[in-house]
Scaffold this active site. Structure first.
Site, PDB file in Angstrom:
ATOM      1  N   LYS B  77       0.860  -1.191   0.000  1.00 23.47           N
ATOM      2  CA  LYS B  77       0.000   0.000   0.000  1.00 23.47           C
ATOM      3  C   LYS B  77       0.895   1.240   0.000  1.00 23.47           C
ATOM      4  O   LYS B  77       1.928   1.250   0.692  1.00 23.47           O
ATOM      5  CB  LYS B  77      -0.858  -0.065   1.269  1.00 23.47           C
ATOM      6  CG  LYS B  77      -1.946   0.967   1.412  1.00 23.47           C
ATOM      7  CD  LYS B  77      -2.769   0.661   2.679  1.00 23.47           C
ATOM      8  CE  LYS B  77      -3.958   1.572   2.851  1.00 23.47           C
ATOM      9  NZ  LYS B  77      -4.801   1.186   4.016  1.00 23.47           N
ATOM     10  N   SER B 153      -9.503   0.777   2.962  1.00 24.14           N
ATOM     11  CA  SER B 153      -8.686   1.631   2.133  1.00 24.14           C
ATOM     12  C   SER B 153      -7.552   0.909   1.406  1.00 24.14           C
ATOM     13  O   SER B 153      -6.939   1.494   0.509  1.00 24.14           O
ATOM     14  CB  SER B 153      -8.097   2.751   2.978  1.00 24.14           C
ATOM     15  OG  SER B 153      -7.227   2.260   3.966  1.00 24.14           O
ATOM     16  N   SER B 177      -9.604  -1.632   7.124  1.00 21.38           N
ATOM     17  CA  SER B 177      -9.032  -1.344   5.799  1.00 21.38           C
ATOM     18  C   SER B 177      -8.237  -2.479   5.180  1.00 21.38           C
ATOM     19  O   SER B 177      -7.873  -2.399   4.011  1.00 21.38           O
ATOM     20  CB  SER B 177      -8.176  -0.081   5.854  1.00 21.38           C
ATOM     21  OG  SER B 177      -8.996   1.063   5.864  1.00 21.38           O
TER      22      SER B 177
END
Lengths: 67, 460
Positions: B77, B153, B177
């Site tokens: 990420k 996310s 997330s």
């Protein structure tokens, strides 16, 4: 007297007080987002806790070993 | 492209059946050919990946141990530091930030185990979202239906694994997330206990709640990566000083003797019927018939929202003052609102957390593992703002965290596992245990996988 957590009243006043400029186009969305927080906060604040219930955050003094 | 697991790839590289260079070249070609359809990657580190693969091959050639993840491509990420790249955390504001000097701690630990970092992945701006509909970098699309969200996310982290671009990624989880996108994309994701893994070199969102963790297509790959990342780190003051507790050797133990219950009440409402039916199928396969009421989920979720909003706003307060218009319109209003929350709300939320964790501990005195839905519904079409559930009109993205937020508020280790036979759109089950019992959630996930109750589906 106005409710201090009436979001439409509170948001522009509080933003000005802390130096945040909210664009007119954003004011509705910010007020709505704050209203969500205010609603959940009201439920949260209604939970009675004994004084001896300490915050979950724990402070650990830094001995300088980390960066 | 192959959907080989990390364990299979590492085994082949270690046994000299394949070179790490060949594996990485194949991965880079797959990303070049297919990332455009899902928009999972925001940066590809081709040169360093090939150099790292060559180093793994050199180690194998010299008879040295190349590590348990030898030659396994992975991506992170884009809130994880990657040496040479600016750590943008999904933002436009930080695109001109100085490149990171070194990789984040978890990426370094995977690399030390032989894994090869190939790039950085899309996310909601500053991790404040559940849908990865990022205005600056474009939405990440669900590999099972590109018209739908991947969840967030860590949407890029889940979509890259689901699409078979890489077998392993790292995400972060504040309120769900890792678990939400893992569920919507049909992959496995582990949210470890808060404090288990180092967060050094990660850009945080809400430090009281943030953890990093792996996403993969099998429970075994989660365990392999998790084991390689464990251990204290003085560079992260929130990382516990616990020695590594390897889980991979325990996976084959199954669930015999474990008391497994299904979360009832709150966790059996506020969602689509198929989300609850999916949990029931996993429970049935595991022989779990007991129901358990987890304490005060609504209060926990509310307190998590307050803490997240305030801590997130504080981290970005100077930018909110100086350049609020440069924030993603998807996050701007919520960050601004968080900056205005009275301090007493925050302090009370922290005290509620203490009380809540003690209540939760009572539950785990009677059960070892709890099952709950990961999300209330599958991925919805990109751009959909609202959804109707049981006659209630709810924010479609915000409500995705209804079942994950109360659990992470207690810091519990949780695996989100893809439930088998859900049809074209994946759904996930959360497998939850007491703090520091990652071994139990990984064992249960592996057992459910062996029984065929959970499995990562291939996109059609």
């Amino acid at each position: 007297m106005a409710d201090p957590f009436d979001p439409a009243h509170y948001v522009p006043e509080a933003a000005a007080a802390v130096g945040l400029t909210i664009a007119p186009a954003d004011l509705g969305d910010v007020t709505q987002a704050f209203a969500v927080l205010a609603r959940v906060a009201a439920q949260l604040m209604a939970i009675p806790l004994p004084e001896e219930t300490v915050a979950a955050a724990v402070f650990i003094p830094d001995d300088g070993a980390g960066r | 492209m192959t959907r080989r697991t990390a364990r299979e790839l590492a085994s082949a590289v270690r046994a000299r059946q394949r070179t790490a260079t060949a594996v990485v070249e194949e991965t880079l070609a797959a990303i070049a050919a297919r990332n455009g359809a899902i928009n999972a990657f925001t940066a590809v580190a081709k040169e360093r990946a090939l150099a790292a693969a060559a180093a793994v091959d050199a180690a194998v050639g010299a008879g040295r141990d190349p590590g348990p993840l030898a030659g396994v491509p992975f991506a992170v990420k884009n809130l994880y530091d990657v040496a040479g790249l600016p750590t943008i955390a999904g933002s436009h504001i930080d695109r001109d930030r100085a490149p990171a000097a070194e990789d984040a701690a978890l990426a370094r630990r995977l690399t030390a185990a032989g894994a090869v970092l190939v790039g950085a992945l899309n996310m909601d701006e500053y991790a404040f979202g559940f849908s990865t509909e990022n205005t600056h970098h474009g939405p990440t699309r669900n590999p099972h239906d590109p018209a739908r969200i991947a969840g967030g996310s860590s949407g890029g982290s889940a979509a890259a694994v689901a699409a078979g671009l890489v077998p392993l990624t790292l995400g972060s989880d504040t309120n769900g997330s890792i678990r939400v996108p893992a569920a919507l994309c049909g992959v496995f994701g582990l949210r470890p206990t808060i404090g288990r893994l180092s967060r050094a070199g990660m850009r945080l969102f809400a430090a009281s709640l943030d953890v990093g963790g792996p996403l993969a297509r099998t429970a075994g790959d989660l365990a392999l990566a998790y084991d390689a990342m464990q251990g204290p780190d003085p560079a992260d003051p929130a990382c516990a000083s616990k020695p590594p507790e390897p889980t991979l050797p325990l996976l084959a133990r199954g669930v015999e003797g474990l008391r497994i219950a299904v979360a009832a009440g709150y966790y059996a409402s506020q969602g689509a019927p198929e989300a609850f039916a999916a949990v029931e199928r996993v429970a049935s396969a595991l022989g779990a018939s007991e129901r358990v009421e987890l304490p005060s989920p609504g209060a926990a979720r509310g307190a998590a929202m307050i803490m997240t909003s305030v801590e997130g706003a504080e981290l970005h307060f100077q930018d909110l003052i100086a350049r609020a218009q440069d924030f993603d319109p998807k996050t701007r209003a919520r960050f601004l609102a968080g900056a205005l929350a009275p301090g007493v709300w925050y302090a009370h939320a922290q005290r509620v957390r203490r009380w809540y964790c003690r209540e939760m501990a009572k539950t785990f005195a009677n059960v070892d593992v709890v099952l709950a839905p990961a999300t209330p519904y599958p991925g919805f079409p990109i751009g959909q703002a609202w959804i109707e559930i049981a006659g209630q009109r709810l924010p479609a993205a915000g409500h995705l965290g209804v079942f994950t937020q109360p659990l992470s508020f207690a810091g519990l280790p949780t695996v989100a596992a893809p439930v088998a036979d859900c049809g074209p759109l994946p759904l996930g089950v959360q497998i939850i245990a007491a703090p520091w019992r990652e071994d139990l959630v990984l064992r249960t996930a592996a057992a459910a996988e062996a029984l065929g109750a959970v499995a990562s589906p291939s996109p059609v």
